[in-house]
Design a protein around this motif. Structure first.
Motif, PDB file in Angstrom:
ATOM      1  N   ASN A  24       0.813  -1.243  -0.052  1.00 38.30           N
ATOM      2  CA  ASN A  24       0.079   0.034  -0.140  1.00 38.30           C
ATOM      3  C   ASN A  24       0.919   1.276   0.013  1.00 38.30           C
ATOM      4  OD1 ASN A  24       0.668   0.558   2.892  1.00 38.30           O
ATOM      5  ND2 ASN A  24      -0.741  -1.179   3.373  1.00 38.30           N
ATOM      6  N   ASP A  25       0.368   2.620  -0.009  1.00 45.86           N
ATOM      7  CA  ASP A  25       0.863   3.829  -0.224  1.00 45.86           C
ATOM      8  C   ASP A  25       1.903   4.003   1.083  1.00 45.86           C
ATOM      9  OD1 ASP A  25       0.248   4.043  -2.852  1.00 45.86           O
ATOM     10  OD2 ASP A  25      -1.353   5.468  -2.266  1.00 45.86           O
ATOM     11  N   LYS A  26       1.001   3.578   2.026  1.00 44.88           N
ATOM     12  CA  LYS A  26       1.889   3.884   3.450  1.00 44.88           C
ATOM     13  C   LYS A  26       3.183   2.926   3.761  1.00 44.88           C
ATOM     14  CE  LYS A  26       1.078   3.182   8.318  1.00 44.88           C
ATOM     15  NZ  LYS A  26       0.239   2.863   9.822  1.00 44.88           N
ATOM     16  N   GLU A  27       3.115   1.690   3.257  1.00 47.53           N
ATOM     17  CA  GLU A  27       4.548   0.876   2.832  1.00 47.53           C
ATOM     18  C   GLU A  27       5.372   1.587   2.051  1.00 47.53           C
ATOM     19  OE1 GLU A  27       2.828  -3.336   4.327  1.00 47.53           O
ATOM     20  OE2 GLU A  27       3.743  -3.105   2.145  1.00 47.53           O
ATOM     21  N   LYS A  28       4.825   1.998   0.916  1.00 47.90           N
ATOM     22  CA  LYS A  28       5.968   2.655   0.045  1.00 47.90           C
ATOM     23  C   LYS A  28       6.490   3.865   0.433  1.00 47.90           C
ATOM     24  CE  LYS A  28       5.990   4.457  -4.588  1.00 47.90           C
ATOM     25  NZ  LYS A  28       4.930   5.014  -5.908  1.00 47.90           N
ATOM     26  N   ASP A  29       5.627   4.718   1.066  1.00 50.43           N
ATOM     27  CA  ASP A  29       6.294   5.871   1.809  1.00 50.43           C
ATOM     28  C   ASP A  29       7.374   5.506   2.840  1.00 50.43           C
ATOM     29  OD1 ASP A  29       4.568   7.579   0.237  1.00 50.43           O
ATOM     30  OD2 ASP A  29       3.339   7.727   1.656  1.00 50.43           O
ATOM     31  N   ALA A  30       7.290   4.502   3.507  1.00 52.07           N
ATOM     32  CA  ALA A  30       7.948   4.081   4.607  1.00 52.07           C
ATOM     33  C   ALA A  30       9.294   3.617   4.088  1.00 52.07           C
ATOM     34  CB  ALA A  30       7.484   3.083   5.520  1.00 52.07           C
ATOM     35  N   ALA A  31       9.249   2.905   2.881  1.00 57.62           N
ATOM     36  CA  ALA A  31      10.395   2.372   2.258  1.00 57.62           C
ATOM     37  C   ALA A  31      11.172   3.435   1.660  1.00 57.62           C
ATOM     38  CB  ALA A  31      10.029   1.305   1.202  1.00 57.62           C
ATOM     39  N   MET A  32      10.724   4.405   1.248  1.00 59.14           N
ATOM     40  CA  MET A  32      11.221   5.613   0.571  1.00 59.14           C
ATOM     41  C   MET A  32      12.030   6.388   1.525  1.00 59.14           C
ATOM     42  SD  MET A  32       8.219   6.981  -2.390  1.00 59.14           S
ATOM     43  CE  MET A  32       9.362   8.328  -2.802  1.00 59.14           C
ATOM     44  N   LYS A  33      11.384   6.382   2.771  1.00 53.71           N
ATOM     45  CA  LYS A  33      12.293   7.268   3.734  1.00 53.71           C
ATOM     46  C   LYS A  33      13.390   6.524   4.358  1.00 53.71           C
ATOM     47  CE  LYS A  33       7.936   9.913   5.170  1.00 53.71           C
ATOM     48  NZ  LYS A  33       7.012   9.933   6.216  1.00 53.71           N
ATOM     49  N   VAL A  34      12.968   5.147   4.503  1.00 50.48           N
ATOM     50  CA  VAL A  34      14.379   4.223   4.895  1.00 50.48           C
ATOM     51  C   VAL A  34      15.394   4.510   4.112  1.00 50.48           C
ATOM     52  CG1 VAL A  34      15.153   2.016   5.568  1.00 50.48           C
ATOM     53  CG2 VAL A  34      12.858   2.712   6.533  1.00 50.48           C
ATOM     54  N   ILE A  35      15.090   4.116   2.494  1.00 44.80           N
ATOM     55  CA  ILE A  35      16.312   4.225   1.575  1.00 44.80           C
ATOM     56  C   ILE A  35      16.863   5.697   1.855  1.00 44.80           C
ATOM     57  CG2 ILE A  35      16.601   4.448  -0.939  1.00 44.80           C
ATOM     58  CD1 ILE A  35      14.517   2.390  -1.077  1.00 44.80           C
ATOM     59  N   GLU A  36      16.162   6.879   1.974  1.00 43.76           N
ATOM     60  CA  GLU A  36      16.648   8.138   2.096  1.00 43.76           C
ATOM     61  C   GLU A  36      17.652   8.220   3.223  1.00 43.76           C
ATOM     62  OE1 GLU A  36      15.118  12.636   2.128  1.00 43.76           O
ATOM     63  OE2 GLU A  36      13.568  11.095   2.040  1.00 43.76           O
ATOM     64  N   GLU A  37      17.062   7.655   4.453  1.00 43.62           N
ATOM     65  CA  GLU A  37      17.915   7.737   5.671  1.00 43.62           C
ATOM     66  C   GLU A  37      19.268   7.100   5.767  1.00 43.62           C
ATOM     67  OE1 GLU A  37      17.446   4.717   9.598  1.00 43.62           O
ATOM     68  OE2 GLU A  37      15.519   5.777   8.948  1.00 43.62           O
ATOM     69  N   LEU A  38      19.062   5.823   4.804  1.00 49.08           N
ATOM     70  CA  LEU A  38      20.415   5.171   4.630  1.00 49.08           C
ATOM     71  C   LEU A  38      21.416   5.225   3.526  1.00 49.08           C
ATOM     72  CD1 LEU A  38      18.990   1.285   5.588  1.00 49.08           C
ATOM     73  CD2 LEU A  38      20.000   3.145   7.103  1.00 49.08           C
ATOM     74  N   GLN A  39      20.791   6.060   2.749  1.00 50.38           N
ATOM     75  CA  GLN A  39      21.896   6.487   1.561  1.00 50.38           C
ATOM     76  C   GLN A  39      23.075   6.980   2.054  1.00 50.38           C
ATOM     77  OE1 GLN A  39      21.230   6.136  -1.981  1.00 50.38           O
ATOM     78  NE2 GLN A  39      23.524   6.491  -1.605  1.00 50.38           N
ATOM     79  N   ALA A  40      23.208   7.907   3.118  1.00 53.81           N
ATOM     80  CA  ALA A  40      24.279   8.640   3.382  1.00 53.81           C
ATOM     81  C   ALA A  40      25.361   7.408   3.857  1.00 53.81           C
ATOM     82  CB  ALA A  40      24.077   9.542   4.611  1.00 53.81           C
ATOM     83  N   SER A  41      25.056   6.376   4.206  1.00 55.65           N
ATOM     84  CA  SER A  41      25.937   5.158   4.571  1.00 55.65           C
ATOM     85  C   SER A  41      26.495   4.531   3.383  1.00 55.65           C
ATOM     86  CB  SER A  41      25.204   4.162   5.438  1.00 55.65           C
ATOM     87  OG  SER A  41      24.381   4.831   6.515  1.00 55.65           O
ATOM     88  N   TYR A  42      26.204   5.033   2.084  1.00 52.48           N
ATOM     89  CA  TYR A  42      26.785   4.353   1.014  1.00 52.48           C
ATOM     90  C   TYR A  42      27.325   5.532   0.201  1.00 52.48           C
ATOM     91  CZ  TYR A  42      23.984   0.097   2.303  1.00 52.48           C
ATOM     92  OH  TYR A  42      23.369  -1.108   3.037  1.00 52.48           O
ATOM     93  N   ASN A  43      28.538   5.052  -0.438  1.00 49.97           N
ATOM     94  CA  ASN A  43      29.238   5.981  -1.385  1.00 49.97           C
ATOM     95  C   ASN A  43      28.502   5.857  -2.802  1.00 49.97           C
ATOM     96  OD1 ASN A  43      31.141   6.707   0.382  1.00 49.97           O
ATOM     97  ND2 ASN A  43      32.282   4.722  -0.081  1.00 49.97           N
ATOM     98  N   ALA A  44      27.938   4.795  -3.035  1.00 51.42           N
ATOM     99  CA  ALA A  44      27.102   4.710  -4.285  1.00 51.42           C
ATOM    100  C   ALA A  44      25.637   4.860  -4.121  1.00 51.42           C
ATOM    101  CB  ALA A  44      27.354   3.150  -5.038  1.00 51.42           C
TER     102      ALA A  44
END
Length: 327
Positions: free
Chosen positions: A250-270
């Motif tokens: 559902n959209d709630k899960e999609k939004d949560a997944a996008m936020k987690v990806i954005e949160e963790l992006q800083a931990s990766y160089n790529a």
């Protein structure tokens, strides 16, 4: 996943063995059932259509046999058929429902019974939704709704032997099953998925208790235990079936997944390239893929590939491990 040909085969050749049996006399059943429950389940009656509001309830939960309390159906397989009876696409397990030819009323139908106690549940038809095409048309009076605090999440990050072994270790995880999602054909085989031609990813479906571990924490662990920055590849495994993917419901899960990806992006160089796809179907993989690491921990692949991943995972997420897991 059962389909119509499977139902016909079982009805013709014999039902699978149940895990247990519950047998009582009619007099004993009458003592524990209401008159209507007894009429439908023990005398093969049919309740009036639209006589129960169970048809309109789609909240998470499970449905058990009113006679013996065996869990038969998951609310996730329930759909609105418009018939006036609760309808499902699949049973929880293949051996909890029995099938018999029913020639009453001048027609041949497939009767569905509880495989544990022989309670009459209803009938199975071949006009249900894809991918199974089945409609388990059940009498509501034959079922008891069980409220459970469980949710499901489906994602892929390379070989499902590895991901299954990791997520089985987590507190709050009730069940992990390996399978295929995101492709173009129904009931794909492992060989077909490995060809890369079906579009499926190797995935795991995790059943979890949100009170013990959150959807977001499962995603954080997922992204931290594989490489989410490589396209269609995990180590030596190459192909779209090994893509990094999260299937949201559902959209709630999609939004949560996008936020987690954005949160963790800083931990990766790529750049994180994990795909977000709308969940449609989960096809359970062949039996020999289930619980693979625990059944084959002495195999070379498990020793060389899975063991190092498990060690890294345990070091990173000690506080999330089930109590019986030791380092």
């Amino acid at each position: 996943m059962l389909k119509w040909l499977d139902i016909i085969r079982i009805a013709n050749n014999g039902n699978p063995s149940p895990e247990k049996r519950v047998e009582k006399t009619n007099e004993e059943w009458q003592l524990i059932l209401t008159p209507e429950q007894f009429r439908v389940t023990r005398l093969k009656g049919t309740e009036r259509p639209h006589s129960s509001d169970m048809c309109s309830y789609f909240e998470p939960g499970k449905y058990a046999c009113i006679c013996c309390n065996t869990e038969l159906f998951d609310a996730g397989e329930k759909f609105e058929s418009g018939t006036g009876w609760p309808s499902f696409t699949q049973p929880i397990k293949e051996n909890v429902v029995a099938y018999h030819k029913d020639s009453t009323f001048g027609m041949v139908r497939i009767e569905a019974l509880c495989n544990i106690c022989d309670a009459h549940l209803g009938h199975v038809f071949q006009d249900g939704p894809t991918p199974s095409g089945l409609r388990y048309c059940m009498n509501a009076v034959s079922l008891r709704k069980i409220v459970v605090n469980e949710s499901k999440i489906t994602f892929g990050g390379g070989c499902f032997w590895c991901t299954e072994a990791i997520f089985q270790q987590l507190k709050g995880v009730v069940k992990v099953e390996s399978g295929y999602s995101g492709g173009e054909i129904s009931n794909p085989s492992y060989r077909e998925v490995c060809s890369g031609m079906t579009g499926h990813a190797e995935v795991i479906e995790v059943t979890f208790n949100p009170a013990e571990i959150s959807f977001e924490d499962l995603l954080r662990i997922h992204l931290a235990t594989h490489n989410p920055t490589t396209i269609d590849a995990q180590g030596a495994d190459k192909g779209s079936q090994y893509r990094s993917v999260i299937f949201y419901r559902n959209d709630k899960e999609k939004d949560a997944a996008m936020k987690v990806i954005e949160e963790l992006q800083a931990s990766y160089n790529a750049m994180i390239v994990t795909q977000l796809e709308m969940f449609e179907h989960f096809y359970k993989a062949e039996a020999y893929h289930q619980n693979y690491y625990n059944n084959n921990s002495d195999q070379t692949y498990c020793q060389a590939i899975i063991n190092p991943k498990l060690k890294k995972f345990k070091d990173l997420f000690k506080e999330n491990l089930k109590e019986q897991v030791t380092l």
